[in-house]
Design a protein around this motif. Structure first.
Motif, PDB file in Angstrom:
ATOM      1  N   MET A   1      25.253  49.281  50.959  1.00 39.31           N
ATOM      2  CA  MET A   1      24.686  48.861  49.680  1.00 39.31           C
ATOM      3  C   MET A   1      23.340  48.209  49.916  1.00 39.31           C
ATOM      4  O   MET A   1      23.184  47.376  50.807  1.00 39.31           O
ATOM      5  N   SER A   2      22.333  48.576  49.158  1.00 35.22           N
ATOM      6  CA  SER A   2      21.006  47.995  49.283  1.00 35.22           C
ATOM      7  C   SER A   2      20.967  46.662  48.570  1.00 35.22           C
ATOM      8  O   SER A   2      21.505  46.499  47.481  1.00 35.22           O
ATOM      9  N   ASN A   3      20.332  45.676  49.210  1.00 32.47           N
ATOM     10  CA  ASN A   3      20.140  44.379  48.567  1.00 32.47           C
ATOM     11  C   ASN A   3      18.743  44.305  47.999  1.00 32.47           C
ATOM     12  O   ASN A   3      17.773  44.675  48.662  1.00 32.47           O
ATOM     13  N   PRO A   4      18.589  43.804  46.774  1.00 33.82           N
ATOM     14  CA  PRO A   4      17.259  43.691  46.197  1.00 33.82           C
ATOM     15  C   PRO A   4      16.411  42.698  46.958  1.00 33.82           C
ATOM     16  O   PRO A   4      16.873  41.656  47.381  1.00 33.82           O
ATOM     17  N   HIS A   5      15.141  43.037  47.156  1.00 35.29           N
ATOM     18  CA  HIS A   5      14.207  42.133  47.812  1.00 35.29           C
ATOM     19  C   HIS A   5      13.736  41.127  46.771  1.00 35.29           C
ATOM     20  O   HIS A   5      13.026  41.475  45.840  1.00 35.29           O
ATOM     21  N   VAL A  56      17.104  44.877  34.245  1.00 37.36           N
ATOM     22  CA  VAL A  56      18.345  45.022  35.010  1.00 37.36           C
ATOM     23  C   VAL A  56      19.308  45.897  34.215  1.00 37.36           C
ATOM     24  O   VAL A  56      19.592  45.625  33.049  1.00 37.36           O
ATOM     25  N   ASP A  57      19.803  46.925  34.849  1.00 34.40           N
ATOM     26  CA  ASP A  57      20.794  47.819  34.249  1.00 34.40           C
ATOM     27  C   ASP A  57      22.173  47.341  34.690  1.00 34.40           C
ATOM     28  O   ASP A  57      22.549  47.492  35.848  1.00 34.40           O
ATOM     29  N   THR A  63      28.481  46.293  42.392  1.00 34.62           N
ATOM     30  CA  THR A  63      27.863  47.011  43.506  1.00 34.62           C
ATOM     31  C   THR A  63      26.880  48.060  42.999  1.00 34.62           C
ATOM     32  O   THR A  63      25.834  48.286  43.617  1.00 34.62           O
ATOM     33  N   ASP A  64      27.211  48.691  41.881  1.00 28.22           N
ATOM     34  CA  ASP A  64      26.301  49.677  41.298  1.00 28.22           C
ATOM     35  C   ASP A  64      25.012  49.003  40.813  1.00 28.22           C
ATOM     36  O   ASP A  64      23.911  49.517  41.013  1.00 28.22           O
ATOM     37  N   VAL A  65      25.161  47.850  40.163  1.00 28.00           N
ATOM     38  CA  VAL A  65      24.003  47.133  39.636  1.00 28.00           C
ATOM     39  C   VAL A  65      23.071  46.717  40.776  1.00 28.00           C
ATOM     40  O   VAL A  65      21.862  46.924  40.712  1.00 28.00           O
ATOM     41  N   LEU A  66      23.653  46.144  41.832  1.00 34.90           N
ATOM     42  CA  LEU A  66      22.837  45.660  42.948  1.00 34.90           C
ATOM     43  C   LEU A  66      22.205  46.812  43.715  1.00 34.90           C
ATOM     44  O   LEU A  66      21.085  46.684  44.221  1.00 34.90           O
ATOM     45  N   GLU A  71      17.269  49.658  45.227  1.00 32.89           N
ATOM     46  CA  GLU A  71      16.425  50.852  45.267  1.00 32.89           C
ATOM     47  C   GLU A  71      15.093  50.607  44.563  1.00 32.89           C
ATOM     48  O   GLU A  71      14.041  51.034  45.033  1.00 32.89           O
ATOM     49  N   THR A  72      15.149  49.881  43.444  1.00 33.97           N
ATOM     50  CA  THR A  72      13.919  49.583  42.708  1.00 33.97           C
ATOM     51  C   THR A  72      12.975  48.738  43.538  1.00 33.97           C
ATOM     52  O   THR A  72      11.784  49.023  43.645  1.00 33.97           O
TER      53      THR A  72
END
Length: 215
Positions: A1-5, A56-57, A63-66, A71-72
């Motif tokens: 899972m990618s974590n937002p920066h 934010v969607d 997990t889907d939201v994060l 990715e963004t």
């Protein structure tokens, strides 16, 4: 899972109430767990550095939201990182670097007459100019962040325009007076964002604290 920066803090609002604050990931987790789907569609999350809303969607699991957020931010930060790397190329190492300075005779005469000589005086002048420039940058950034948030959340509040004019004029007392009857969470957040827009008031307060301490 990618974590937002997220090298910044943010604050979530549901209507005029602040419901979460902290890193973007923490805020998203908090509101996702605490609020119903219908209320999530009404949540607005603001970047505390810029005062701008963050899209934010909230659909799906946390997990889907994060993952979508990661990715963004991965996409946007890649370009910024490349730009920073490009700017670092050719930058001299820290230390004393010699270079040519072209001045008129009267400038050299004045520099040589200063304590420490020309080099010391030039370094002091440059450091002072840098400090002044940084203060101006902080002031503008604070004004912009407060303006962005106020426009999004307080545009229809009483004395909105008067508060903006007071902020840009550096009138701290007037600014506080015009926003005094705003919703508490909105008012307090505006005060935090606009803190750097009143350097003269902050300096005066610090000097008064120093005098009180000496007394």
């Amino acid at each position: 899972m990618s974590n937002p920066h997220t090298p910044f803090s943010c604050t979530a609002f549901l209507g005029v109430e602040a419901v979460a604050g902290g890193s973007l990931q923490d805020v998203v987790n908090s509101v996702k767990e605490a609020l119903s789907e219908s209320k999530l569609t009404q949540v607005l999350i603001f970047n505390d550095l810029t005062g701008k809303p963050i899209d934010v969607d909230f659909r799906g699991k946390i997990t889907d939201v994060l993952t979508r957020l990661g990715e963004t931010f991965d996409d946007s930060s890649g370009t910024e990182e490349s730009s920073r790397t490009a700017r670092r190329v050719g930058r001299p190492k820290l230390g004393v670097v010699s270079g040519e300075v072209t001045l008129l005779p009267r400038h050299w005469d004045w520099l040589k007459s200063q304590p420490g000589g020309a080099s010391v005086t030039l370094r002091k002048l440059i450091d002072e100019a840098r400090r002044t420039g940084e203060q101006q940058s902080t002031l503008r950034a604070s004004q912009e962040a407060a303006y962005n948030f106020m426009t999004a959340m307080a545009g229809d509040f009483n004395h909105y325009e008067e508060a903006l004019r007071a902020m840009y004029a550096g009138d701290l007392d007037g600014f506080y007076r015009f926003i005094d009857d705003w919703a508490p969470d909105i008012r307090n957040h505006v005060k935090r964002l606009a803190a750097g827009a009143f350097p003269a008031a902050v300096k005066a307060e610090g000097e008064q604290d120093h005098e009180d301490y000496k007394g």
